[in-house]
Scaffold this motif. Structure first.
Motif, PDB file in Angstrom:
ATOM      1  N   GLY A  14      41.829  30.177  -0.989  1.00  0.00           N
ATOM      2  CA  GLY A  14      42.165  28.877  -1.548  1.00  0.00           C
ATOM      3  C   GLY A  14      43.450  28.930  -2.352  1.00  0.00           C
ATOM      4  O   GLY A  14      43.607  29.765  -3.243  1.00  0.00           O
ATOM      5  N   GLY A  16      44.530  26.275  -4.119  1.00  0.00           N
ATOM      6  CA  GLY A  16      44.497  25.152  -5.063  1.00  0.00           C
ATOM      7  C   GLY A  16      44.876  25.653  -6.445  1.00  0.00           C
ATOM      8  O   GLY A  16      45.495  26.715  -6.581  1.00  0.00           O
ATOM      9  N   PHE A  17      44.489  24.917  -7.475  1.00  0.00           N
ATOM     10  CA  PHE A  17      44.861  25.327  -8.835  1.00  0.00           C
ATOM     11  C   PHE A  17      44.303  26.702  -9.176  1.00  0.00           C
ATOM     12  O   PHE A  17      44.989  27.533  -9.761  1.00  0.00           O
ATOM     13  N   ALA A  18      43.048  26.953  -8.797  1.00  0.00           N
ATOM     14  CA  ALA A  18      42.418  28.225  -9.160  1.00  0.00           C
ATOM     15  C   ALA A  18      43.125  29.386  -8.461  1.00  0.00           C
ATOM     16  O   ALA A  18      43.516  30.369  -9.102  1.00  0.00           O
ATOM     17  N   GLY A  19      43.309  29.265  -7.144  1.00  0.00           N
ATOM     18  CA  GLY A  19      43.939  30.337  -6.371  1.00  0.00           C
ATOM     19  C   GLY A  19      45.362  30.609  -6.834  1.00  0.00           C
ATOM     20  O   GLY A  19      45.789  31.766  -6.974  1.00  0.00           O
ATOM     21  N   ASP A  37      44.638  30.037   2.919  1.00  0.00           N
ATOM     22  CA  ASP A  37      44.270  28.617   2.788  1.00  0.00           C
ATOM     23  C   ASP A  37      44.324  27.974   4.150  1.00  0.00           C
ATOM     24  O   ASP A  37      45.155  28.332   4.981  1.00  0.00           O
ATOM     25  N   ARG A  38      43.422  27.010   4.375  1.00  0.00           N
ATOM     26  CA  ARG A  38      43.455  26.345   5.680  1.00  0.00           C
ATOM     27  C   ARG A  38      44.534  25.280   5.742  1.00  0.00           C
ATOM     28  O   ARG A  38      44.729  24.627   6.752  1.00  0.00           O
ATOM     29  N   ARG A  39      45.217  25.090   4.594  1.00  0.00           N
ATOM     30  CA  ARG A  39      46.378  24.211   4.588  1.00  0.00           C
ATOM     31  C   ARG A  39      47.582  25.013   4.118  1.00  0.00           C
ATOM     32  O   ARG A  39      47.423  25.957   3.353  1.00  0.00           O
ATOM     33  N   ALA A  82      38.774  30.635   5.982  1.00  0.00           N
ATOM     34  CA  ALA A  82      37.792  31.718   5.819  1.00  0.00           C
ATOM     35  C   ALA A  82      36.444  31.194   6.302  1.00  0.00           C
ATOM     36  O   ALA A  82      36.018  30.100   5.917  1.00  0.00           O
ATOM     37  N   GLY A 112      38.431  30.513  -4.562  1.00  0.00           N
ATOM     38  CA  GLY A 112      38.764  29.236  -5.224  1.00  0.00           C
ATOM     39  C   GLY A 112      38.902  28.162  -4.171  1.00  0.00           C
ATOM     40  O   GLY A 112      39.969  27.571  -4.020  1.00  0.00           O
ATOM     41  N   MET A 132      38.538  10.829  -0.809  1.00  0.00           N
ATOM     42  CA  MET A 132      39.910  11.171  -1.184  1.00  0.00           C
ATOM     43  C   MET A 132      39.955  12.574  -1.778  1.00  0.00           C
ATOM     44  O   MET A 132      39.807  12.764  -2.983  1.00  0.00           O
ATOM     45  N   THR A 175      38.696   8.679  -9.990  1.00  0.00           N
ATOM     46  CA  THR A 175      39.379   8.320  -8.745  1.00  0.00           C
ATOM     47  C   THR A 175      39.069   6.879  -8.329  1.00  0.00           C
ATOM     48  O   THR A 175      39.969   6.129  -7.939  1.00  0.00           O
ATOM     49  N   PRO A 277      32.288  23.534   0.234  1.00  0.00           N
ATOM     50  CA  PRO A 277      32.609  23.737   1.651  1.00  0.00           C
ATOM     51  C   PRO A 277      31.721  24.832   2.256  1.00  0.00           C
ATOM     52  O   PRO A 277      31.128  25.632   1.509  1.00  0.00           O
ATOM     53  N   ASP A 316      36.524  24.660  -8.982  1.00  0.00           N
ATOM     54  CA  ASP A 316      35.455  23.678  -8.752  1.00  0.00           C
ATOM     55  C   ASP A 316      34.196  24.276  -8.143  1.00  0.00           C
ATOM     56  O   ASP A 316      33.095  23.786  -8.368  1.00  0.00           O
ATOM     57  N   ALA A 363      42.068  12.786 -18.630  1.00  0.00           N
ATOM     58  CA  ALA A 363      42.746  11.485 -18.677  1.00  0.00           C
ATOM     59  C   ALA A 363      42.525  10.733 -17.375  1.00  0.00           C
ATOM     60  O   ALA A 363      42.356  11.345 -16.325  1.00  0.00           O
TER      61      ALA A 363
HETATM   62  C1  LIG Z   1      41.403  12.386  -6.168  1.00  0.00           C
HETATM   63  C2  LIG Z   1      41.217  13.411  -7.250  1.00  0.00           C
HETATM   64  C3  LIG Z   1      41.664  13.163  -8.535  1.00  0.00           C
HETATM   65  C4  LIG Z   1      41.502  14.110  -9.533  1.00  0.00           C
HETATM   66  N1  LIG Z   1      41.979  13.844 -10.795  1.00  0.00           N
HETATM   67  C5  LIG Z   1      41.880  14.778 -11.754  1.00  0.00           C
HETATM   68  C6  LIG Z   1      42.440  14.565 -13.044  1.00  0.00           C
HETATM   69  O1  LIG Z   1      42.993  13.505 -13.326  1.00  0.00           O
HETATM   70  N2  LIG Z   1      42.340  15.572 -13.964  1.00  0.00           N
HETATM   71  C7  LIG Z   1      41.736  16.757 -13.661  1.00  0.00           C
HETATM   72  O2  LIG Z   1      41.699  17.643 -14.512  1.00  0.00           O
HETATM   73  N3  LIG Z   1      41.201  16.985 -12.463  1.00  0.00           N
HETATM   74  C8  LIG Z   1      41.261  16.034 -11.500  1.00  0.00           C
HETATM   75  N4  LIG Z   1      40.727  16.264 -10.276  1.00  0.00           N
HETATM   76  C9  LIG Z   1      40.004  17.521 -10.043  1.00  0.00           C
HETATM   77  C10 LIG Z   1      40.958  18.655  -9.742  1.00  0.00           C
HETATM   78  O3  LIG Z   1      41.902  18.277  -8.796  1.00  0.00           O
HETATM   79  C11 LIG Z   1      40.136  19.829  -9.285  1.00  0.00           C
HETATM   80  O4  LIG Z   1      39.290  20.208 -10.344  1.00  0.00           O
HETATM   81  C12 LIG Z   1      40.991  21.009  -8.883  1.00  0.00           C
HETATM   82  O5  LIG Z   1      41.840  20.660  -7.820  1.00  0.00           O
HETATM   83  C13 LIG Z   1      40.111  22.180  -8.487  1.00  0.00           C
HETATM   84  O6  LIG Z   1      40.918  23.250  -8.124  1.00  0.00           O
HETATM   85  P1  LIG Z   1      40.376  24.369  -7.119  1.00  0.00           P
HETATM   86  O7  LIG Z   1      41.492  25.337  -6.968  1.00  0.00           O
HETATM   87  O8  LIG Z   1      39.054  24.828  -7.559  1.00  0.00           O
HETATM   88  O9  LIG Z   1      40.139  23.581  -5.766  1.00  0.00           O
HETATM   89  P2  LIG Z   1      41.169  22.779  -4.880  1.00  0.00           P
HETATM   90  O10 LIG Z   1      42.316  22.287  -5.662  1.00  0.00           O
HETATM   91  O11 LIG Z   1      40.324  21.776  -4.164  1.00  0.00           O
HETATM   92  O12 LIG Z   1      41.711  23.860  -3.864  1.00  0.00           O
HETATM   93  C14 LIG Z   1      40.871  24.474  -2.944  1.00  0.00           C
HETATM   94  C15 LIG Z   1      41.721  25.034  -1.823  1.00  0.00           C
HETATM   95  O13 LIG Z   1      40.883  25.821  -1.003  1.00  0.00           O
HETATM   96  C16 LIG Z   1      41.205  25.580   0.359  1.00  0.00           C
HETATM   97  N5  LIG Z   1      40.022  25.919   1.141  1.00  0.00           N
HETATM   98  C17 LIG Z   1      38.811  25.316   1.159  1.00  0.00           C
HETATM   99  N6  LIG Z   1      37.978  25.956   1.988  1.00  0.00           N
HETATM  100  C18 LIG Z   1      38.678  26.980   2.518  1.00  0.00           C
HETATM  101  C19 LIG Z   1      38.367  27.996   3.452  1.00  0.00           C
HETATM  102  N7  LIG Z   1      37.155  28.107   3.990  1.00  0.00           N
HETATM  103  N8  LIG Z   1      39.344  28.863   3.784  1.00  0.00           N
HETATM  104  C20 LIG Z   1      40.584  28.779   3.258  1.00  0.00           C
HETATM  105  N9  LIG Z   1      40.925  27.831   2.366  1.00  0.00           N
HETATM  106  C21 LIG Z   1      39.983  26.955   2.002  1.00  0.00           C
HETATM  107  C22 LIG Z   1      41.578  24.113   0.391  1.00  0.00           C
HETATM  108  O14 LIG Z   1      42.405  23.837   1.516  1.00  0.00           O
HETATM  109  C23 LIG Z   1      42.308  23.948  -0.932  1.00  0.00           C
HETATM  110  O15 LIG Z   1      43.692  24.152  -0.801  1.00  0.00           O
HETATM  111  C24 LIG Z   1      40.871  15.324  -9.251  1.00  0.00           C
HETATM  112  C25 LIG Z   1      40.408  15.581  -7.961  1.00  0.00           C
HETATM  113  C26 LIG Z   1      40.572  14.633  -6.965  1.00  0.00           C
HETATM  114  C27 LIG Z   1      40.071  14.902  -5.577  1.00  0.00           C
END
Ligand SMILES: Cc1cc2nc3c(=O)[nH]c(=O)nc-3n(C[C@H](O)[C@H](O)[C@H](O)COP(=O)(O)OP(=O)(O)OC[C@H]3O[C@@H](n4cnc5c(N)ncnc54)[C@H](O)[C@@H]3O)c2cc1C
Length: 454
Positions: A14, A16-19, A37-39, A82, A112, A132, A175, A277, A316, A363
């Motif tokens: 992943g 995303g923010f965590a990765g 990442d799948r994207r 993955a 992540g 979304m 959202t 997922p 998340d 916020a």
């Molecule tokens: C519309 C929306 C609005 C939001 N607004 C806020 C806000 O205002 N404030 C706030 O603090 N938080 C907000 N959030 C929440 C915040 O975006 C998430 O908490 C944060 O993105 C989590 O980060 P993450 O790295 O855990 O997951 P993600 O950011 O979801 O990243 C996960 C990554 O893992 C990848 N992935 C998934 N499965 C696989 C796999 N099997 N193999 C390879 N890659 C994979 C995905 O493609 C993705 O890139 C919002 C979320 C959404 C959807």
């Protein structure tokens, strides 16, 4: 002579923010990091709704992962999904976009993978009510919103016109609230005077929420203020309601007394609920880890999976002390996981301190110049809340160009109510929009052209 010892292999699932924050914490470590990442992009999800409503472009909220990590010379990126983990052999099984299989050996695994939209067991709703979570979702929603006004302009009769001019949002979290405010702004300001047969300002925006308030996580005073602001914008709030059915022409909801009501709306958007997922279930099976009701993996205080000190869950998809699914939790847990691996590589033998989340607040943007912010004892709303919202989002938006572009786009949108990113392409389903389900095959009925402008 050079030492050819293989560096410790860290696989991060992943980007995303965590990765991303995990990879950044390992920047100066003698480890070989692979971010899978799948994207191919890192997505700034908190601003997805601004892309969906036409203020920001997709490039302003999504940056290629390779670009973001280009200065991290020990990191390589892999575009693949993955699918499973072999914990005995310490291998991640992944699938590339062309279907090809990849195996990635690891010494440390940091997971992540975030969460995806949940329809609470009604996956059939997804075809009519997109969620979304991804860039595709935002572009699909953008198309549905702007296309709905186009369809209303040439609707066959008043009933169909009203259906196209009715937007239903399911979920009263940030959202749903943000999207509701955006659609009312688009209807009342952005599209003002652009149509000839409809008055876009008459568009109805209905917001359905199961609890008895919107933005419940912000506490009662801010939730009340947010509800007041939404109502002043013309959003119709239906609190204490549960959606029981969704189709191409609307939705059915049940109130707390069990009475059901049908609402006709050609645009239904779903922002309620998340689930893990499939890779989370695969990992839980492989490690014997527990998942919570939404499928998050329950972790130890140091974010490891019980019995597997080499696997850490972040963001998340991690379940720890009911921490919320927020960007800040993801950033801090990702950075923590990366740091612990770095310390181990550096030979620090001291047991890592448990992960501690520093709550910097949250916020939600409601409309132009109005937002709510909760940070510890600080509860802000209205224009001050909006300024703080602006500062927070600029501070965290990844990349200088994205920041500069966002400032320009926000300035234009704020000063003129116009939106630069309104282009959409018709999907196959979109080309059929208006015919609805079960309509007979063959050409759509010919409708009268709209009258020429006066
Ligand atoms: C519309 C929306 C609005 C939001 N607004 C806020 C806000 O205002 N404030 C706030 O603090 N938080 C907000 N959030 C929440 C915040 O975006 C998430 O908490 C944060 O993105 C989590 O980060 P993450 O790295 O855990 O997951 P993600 O950011 O979801 O990243 C996960 C990554 O893992 C990848 N992935 C998934 N499965 C696989 C796999 N099997 N193999 C390879 N890659 C994979 C995905 O493609 C993705 O890139 C919002 C979320 C959404 C959807």
């Amino acid at each position: 002579m050079q030492d050819h010892v293989t560096p410790r292999r860290v696989v991060i699932l992943g980007g995303g923010f965590a990765g991303l924050f995990a990879a950044r914490a390992l920047r100066r470590s003698p480890v070989a990091v692979t971010v899978v990442d799948r994207r191919a992009h890192h997505l700034f999800q908190p601003l997805l709704y601004q892309c969906a409503s036409g203020i920001l472009s997709e490039g302003q909220i999504a940056q290629p992962l390779r670009t973001v990590l280009r200065r991290h010379h020990n990191v390589s990126c892999l575009l693949a999904e993955a699918t499973d983990v072999d914990v005995e052999a310490r291998l991640v099984h992944a699938r590339r976009p062309d279907g090809g299989a990849v195996e990635l050996p690891y010494d440390d695994l940091i997971v992540g993978v975030g969460m995806r939209q949940s329809y609470f067991g009604h996956d059939e709703f997804a075809a009519h009510a997109p969620g979304m979570k991804t860039l595709n979702d935002a572009l699909d929603i953008r198309r549905r919103i702007y296309q709905a006004f186009e369809m209303a302009e040439t609707a066959a009769d008043a009933r169909e016109r009203q259906q196209w001019l009715t937007f239903a949002l399911v979920g009263g979290g940030p959202t749903g609230v943000e999207l509701a405010g955006q659609i009312r702004e688009i209807a009342g300001h952005t599209l003002d005077r652009e149509f000839r047969t409809i008055d876009s300002a008459h568009a109805r925006v209905l917001l359905f929420e199961g609890a008895d308030e919107v933005l419940g996580a912000f506490g009662r005073p801010l939730a009340h203020r947010a509800a007041r602001t939404l109502r002043s914008l013309g959003v119709e709030l239906h609190l204490g309601t549960k959606v029981t059915d969704v189709d191409a022409h609307g939705l059915t909801v049940q109130d707390q007394d069990g009475a059901t009501t049908r609402f006709e709306a050609r645009t239904v958007l779903w922002t309620a609920g998340v689930e893990a997922p499939p890779i989370a279930a695969a990992l839980a099976r492989a490690t014997g880890a527990t998942q919570d009701r939404a499928g998050r993996i329950v972790v130890e205080p140091d974010l490891t999976v019980p019995g597997h000190p080499e696997i850490r869950i972040t963001g998340d998809v991690m379940s720890l002390n009911k921490l919320p699914g927020l960007a800040e939790v993801a950033m801090q847990s990702g950075a923590y996981a990366g740091r612990v691996v770095r310390h181990a590589v550096e030979g620090r033998t001291k047991q890592p301190k448990p992960f501690r989340y520093w709550d910097l607040g949250s916020a939600a943007y409601i409309s132009r110049g109005r937002a709510v912010v909760k940070a510890g004892p600080l509860h802000l709303s209205g224009a001050i809340g909006w300024l703080v919202w602006l500062f927070i989002h600029l501070a965290f938006l990844t990349g200088f160009r994205s920041r500069l572009g966002a400032v320009l786009s926000w300035s234009v949108a704020f000063a003129t109510s116009s939106r630069r990113e309104r282009a959409f392409t018709l999907s196959d389903a979109g080309a059929d929009a208006g015919r609805g389900e079960g309509a007979p095959a063959g050409p759509a009925p010919v409708q009268k052209a709209p009258p020429p402008p006066p």
